[in-house]
Scaffold this motif. Sequence first.
Motif, PDB file in Angstrom:
ATOM      1  N   GLU A 176      -9.118   2.249 -15.186  1.00  0.00           N
ATOM      2  CA  GLU A 176      -8.382   1.345 -14.304  1.00  0.00           C
ATOM      3  C   GLU A 176      -7.814   0.189 -15.118  1.00  0.00           C
ATOM      4  OE1 GLU A 176     -10.866   2.096 -10.153  1.00  0.00           O
ATOM      5  OE2 GLU A 176     -11.131   0.206 -11.245  1.00  0.00           O
ATOM      6  N   ALA A 177      -6.643  -0.304 -14.709  1.00  0.00           N
ATOM      7  CA  ALA A 177      -5.986  -1.372 -15.467  1.00  0.00           C
ATOM      8  C   ALA A 177      -5.420  -2.427 -14.535  1.00  0.00           C
ATOM      9  CB  ALA A 177      -4.881  -0.791 -16.350  1.00  0.00           C
ATOM     10  N   MET A 178      -5.255  -3.610 -15.109  1.00  0.00           N
ATOM     11  CA  MET A 178      -4.674  -4.752 -14.403  1.00  0.00           C
ATOM     12  C   MET A 178      -3.679  -5.410 -15.353  1.00  0.00           C
ATOM     13  SD  MET A 178      -6.750  -8.095 -12.992  1.00  0.00           S
ATOM     14  CE  MET A 178      -5.952  -9.517 -12.264  1.00  0.00           C
ATOM     15  N   ILE A 179      -2.468  -5.654 -14.879  1.00  0.00           N
ATOM     16  CA  ILE A 179      -1.442  -6.344 -15.663  1.00  0.00           C
ATOM     17  C   ILE A 179      -1.241  -7.716 -15.033  1.00  0.00           C
ATOM     18  CG2 ILE A 179       0.943  -6.282 -16.487  1.00  0.00           C
ATOM     19  CD1 ILE A 179       0.869  -3.229 -16.079  1.00  0.00           C
ATOM     20  N   VAL A 180      -1.253  -8.739 -15.869  1.00  0.00           N
ATOM     21  CA  VAL A 180      -1.161 -10.113 -15.362  1.00  0.00           C
ATOM     22  C   VAL A 180       0.086 -10.780 -15.921  1.00  0.00           C
ATOM     23  CG1 VAL A 180      -2.315 -12.341 -15.165  1.00  0.00           C
ATOM     24  CG2 VAL A 180      -3.679 -10.235 -15.256  1.00  0.00           C
ATOM     25  N   ASP A 181       0.886 -11.367 -15.032  1.00  0.00           N
ATOM     26  CA  ASP A 181       2.093 -12.123 -15.366  1.00  0.00           C
ATOM     27  C   ASP A 181       3.066 -11.346 -16.271  1.00  0.00           C
ATOM     28  OD1 ASP A 181       1.566 -14.375 -13.854  1.00  0.00           O
ATOM     29  OD2 ASP A 181       0.471 -15.389 -15.451  1.00  0.00           O
ATOM     30  N   PRO A 182       3.469 -10.140 -15.868  1.00  0.00           N
ATOM     31  CA  PRO A 182       4.389  -9.376 -16.714  1.00  0.00           C
ATOM     32  C   PRO A 182       5.799  -9.960 -16.720  1.00  0.00           C
ATOM     33  CG  PRO A 182       4.078  -8.258 -14.612  1.00  0.00           C
ATOM     34  CD  PRO A 182       3.118  -9.419 -14.632  1.00  0.00           C
ATOM     35  N   VAL A 183       6.404  -9.982 -17.897  1.00  0.00           N
ATOM     36  CA  VAL A 183       7.794 -10.418 -18.031  1.00  0.00           C
ATOM     37  C   VAL A 183       8.709  -9.255 -17.678  1.00  0.00           C
ATOM     38  CG1 VAL A 183       7.217 -12.151 -19.754  1.00  0.00           C
ATOM     39  CG2 VAL A 183       7.836  -9.830 -20.494  1.00  0.00           C
ATOM     40  N   GLN A 184      10.018  -9.485 -17.701  1.00  0.00           N
ATOM     41  CA  GLN A 184      10.948  -8.470 -17.195  1.00  0.00           C
ATOM     42  C   GLN A 184      11.042  -7.231 -18.079  1.00  0.00           C
ATOM     43  OE1 GLN A 184      15.235  -9.083 -17.347  1.00  0.00           O
ATOM     44  NE2 GLN A 184      14.954 -10.995 -18.483  1.00  0.00           N
ATOM     45  N   TYR A 185      10.655  -7.331 -19.348  1.00  0.00           N
ATOM     46  CA  TYR A 185      10.740  -6.180 -20.247  1.00  0.00           C
ATOM     47  C   TYR A 185       9.429  -5.404 -20.169  1.00  0.00           C
ATOM     48  CZ  TYR A 185      14.738  -8.858 -21.774  1.00  0.00           C
ATOM     49  OH  TYR A 185      15.922  -9.563 -21.790  1.00  0.00           O
ATOM     50  N   THR A 186       9.419  -4.350 -19.352  1.00  0.00           N
ATOM     51  CA  THR A 186       8.172  -3.674 -18.990  1.00  0.00           C
ATOM     52  C   THR A 186       7.697  -2.662 -20.024  1.00  0.00           C
ATOM     53  OG1 THR A 186       9.406  -1.978 -17.748  1.00  0.00           O
ATOM     54  CG2 THR A 186       8.698  -3.941 -16.542  1.00  0.00           C
ATOM     55  N   ASP A 187       8.550  -2.254 -20.965  1.00  0.00           N
ATOM     56  CA  ASP A 187       8.162  -1.211 -21.912  1.00  0.00           C
ATOM     57  C   ASP A 187       6.908  -1.571 -22.695  1.00  0.00           C
ATOM     58  OD1 ASP A 187      10.256   0.292 -21.101  1.00  0.00           O
ATOM     59  OD2 ASP A 187      11.483   0.047 -22.907  1.00  0.00           O
TER      60      ASP A 187
ATOM     61  N   PHE B 150      -7.778   2.623 -22.332  1.00  0.00           N
ATOM     62  CA  PHE B 150      -7.328   2.367 -20.976  1.00  0.00           C
ATOM     63  C   PHE B 150      -7.475   3.597 -20.074  1.00  0.00           C
ATOM     64  CE2 PHE B 150      -4.592  -1.069 -22.888  1.00  0.00           C
ATOM     65  CZ  PHE B 150      -5.138  -2.124 -22.169  1.00  0.00           C
ATOM     66  N   GLN B 151      -7.626   4.749 -20.671  1.00  0.00           N
ATOM     67  CA  GLN B 151      -7.491   6.015 -19.956  1.00  0.00           C
ATOM     68  C   GLN B 151      -8.836   6.596 -19.540  1.00  0.00           C
ATOM     69  OE1 GLN B 151      -5.293   8.281 -22.855  1.00  0.00           O
ATOM     70  NE2 GLN B 151      -3.683   6.715 -23.007  1.00  0.00           N
ATOM     71  N   ASP B 152      -8.810   7.423 -18.485  1.00  0.00           N
ATOM     72  CA  ASP B 152     -10.016   8.121 -18.064  1.00  0.00           C
ATOM     73  C   ASP B 152     -10.186   9.400 -18.870  1.00  0.00           C
ATOM     74  OD1 ASP B 152      -8.240  10.009 -17.001  1.00  0.00           O
ATOM     75  OD2 ASP B 152      -8.478   9.294 -14.931  1.00  0.00           O
ATOM     76  N   GLU B 153     -11.146  10.203 -18.488  1.00  0.00           N
ATOM     77  CA  GLU B 153     -11.441  11.425 -19.265  1.00  0.00           C
ATOM     78  C   GLU B 153     -10.286  12.421 -19.249  1.00  0.00           C
ATOM     79  OE1 GLU B 153     -13.178  11.794 -15.108  1.00  0.00           O
ATOM     80  OE2 GLU B 153     -13.112  10.296 -16.719  1.00  0.00           O
ATOM     81  N   ASN B 154      -9.369  12.272 -18.316  1.00  0.00           N
ATOM     82  CA  ASN B 154      -8.205  13.156 -18.241  1.00  0.00           C
ATOM     83  C   ASN B 154      -6.964  12.553 -18.896  1.00  0.00           C
ATOM     84  OD1 ASN B 154      -9.604  15.153 -16.658  1.00  0.00           O
ATOM     85  ND2 ASN B 154      -9.370  13.797 -14.880  1.00  0.00           N
ATOM     86  N   GLY B 155      -7.146  11.418 -19.554  1.00  0.00           N
ATOM     87  CA  GLY B 155      -6.019  10.772 -20.219  1.00  0.00           C
ATOM     88  C   GLY B 155      -5.110  10.014 -19.280  1.00  0.00           C
ATOM     89  N   GLU B 156      -5.585   9.723 -18.063  1.00  0.00           N
ATOM     90  CA  GLU B 156      -4.786   9.028 -17.066  1.00  0.00           C
ATOM     91  C   GLU B 156      -5.221   7.567 -16.932  1.00  0.00           C
ATOM     92  OE1 GLU B 156      -2.211  10.437 -15.552  1.00  0.00           O
ATOM     93  OE2 GLU B 156      -2.603  12.367 -16.538  1.00  0.00           O
ATOM     94  N   VAL B 157      -4.281   6.738 -16.507  1.00  0.00           N
ATOM     95  CA  VAL B 157      -4.571   5.331 -16.252  1.00  0.00           C
ATOM     96  C   VAL B 157      -4.153   4.990 -14.826  1.00  0.00           C
ATOM     97  CG1 VAL B 157      -4.202   2.938 -16.950  1.00  0.00           C
ATOM     98  CG2 VAL B 157      -4.100   4.753 -18.668  1.00  0.00           C
ATOM     99  N   ASP B 158      -5.046   4.406 -14.081  1.00  0.00           N
ATOM    100  CA  ASP B 158      -4.734   3.927 -12.729  1.00  0.00           C
ATOM    101  C   ASP B 158      -4.482   2.428 -12.821  1.00  0.00           C
ATOM    102  OD1 ASP B 158      -4.552   3.303 -10.051  1.00  0.00           O
ATOM    103  OD2 ASP B 158      -6.716   3.456  -9.683  1.00  0.00           O
ATOM    104  N   VAL B 159      -3.201   2.037 -12.749  1.00  0.00           N
ATOM    105  CA  VAL B 159      -2.897   0.612 -12.701  1.00  0.00           C
ATOM    106  C   VAL B 159      -3.236   0.152 -11.294  1.00  0.00           C
ATOM    107  CG1 VAL B 159      -1.158  -1.182 -12.973  1.00  0.00           C
ATOM    108  CG2 VAL B 159      -1.088   0.845 -14.439  1.00  0.00           C
ATOM    109  N   LYS B 160      -4.391  -0.491 -11.191  1.00  0.00           N
ATOM    110  CA  LYS B 160      -4.933  -0.843  -9.886  1.00  0.00           C
ATOM    111  C   LYS B 160      -4.327  -2.140  -9.354  1.00  0.00           C
ATOM    112  CE  LYS B 160      -9.459  -1.051  -7.577  1.00  0.00           C
ATOM    113  NZ  LYS B 160     -10.932  -1.021  -7.828  1.00  0.00           N
TER     114      LYS B 160
END
Length: 368
Positions: free
Chosen positions: A124-135, A147-157
């Motif tokens: 699970e992940a949390m992004i705080v105060d992201p600027v406009q350039y999201t890459d 950041f990833q679970d056992e399947n290589g996935e990330v849940d941006v919660k």
Amino acid sequence: MGRIDYKTPIADVRSHDSYEQWHIPGAIHLPYDAEADEFEVDPHELFDEGERIVVVCAHGNTSRRAASALSRRGFDAATLEDGMLGWSQVFDVVDIDLGSDIVFKQTKRVANGCLSYVVGADGEAMIVDPVQYTDVFERNLKSDERFQDENGEVDVKYVALTHIHADHISSGCELAEKHDADLIVGAPVSDRTEQPGGCSEFRAVADGKTLDLGGHEIKVLHTPGHTMESTSYLVDDAAMLTGDTQFVDSVGRPDLEHGDEGAEEHAEVLYESIFGKILTHDDDVSVFPAHYSGGEVDAGTPITATIGEIEATNEAVQKDSKEEFVDYIVEQLGSKPANHEEIIAINEGKHEVEDPEIELGPNKCAVE
């Protein structure tokens, strides 16, 4: 775009006004008239013939002609791609160890001192105060397996906002919608946060509530003063994301939401947030703000200080009384961020982004 090597001389060929307003730290001013193909001063007075020089202008057009002119004069000159616009998209991502399995990264936008954060645990992940350039945020989530679970996935919660920013365009709404994440803002909802960034769906979290991130606790602290919705996030009782309320070497200015006439009243509110909430935590809690003053900083070095260090070195929080603090804050207010009213309107979701370059320039959200 890659990071600039500060050991390479930089020639800024823009006008005097543009240079004085905002320039790359250490850049040498060498005004260039493209039509006349002339420099205001002889570049041999500023640089050694044959040495490598990076030439910068606003967008990269004039600098290409200036670089050619310098090459004809015996220099090894190259242009900075996209000029100051390109410079504004240079990031330095710092991995910070909080002493647990939580992943904590500070994203420094070196051109204007914006600081964003990516926090994660157990997929699970949390992004705080992201600027406009999201890459930069997407790359970190994909490239760091922690950041990833056992399947290589990330849940941006969660995508969390500390407040409605006045100096740069936020991508909070965009990222929350893309990842089906909760867009977190502080409660109660006001006219400033009723549709943050244009999002009609968001989660307003009250003071003292907690968010769970992969088994880790993130405590919500309402810390108004810079703005009335300003909110801080305490991660594992170890790292406090303070937005523009508390900086390492200053504090947030209280006049951007309510104007000059409201500065004194909201400096009092700021005092209560800083001395009544933030500085009441243990001395070893690290503060991670949403800005720093900009300028040259060491790559890979985070912008942070412990509460104990801030109390010992930050002039703004060393005042003996609320009255002294308020007087100091009001006296130290400088010029406001460029285009701040329009940027605020964009981040409130009341205006569309018509010109993403509107935010170019230094941040001025701190008391000077």
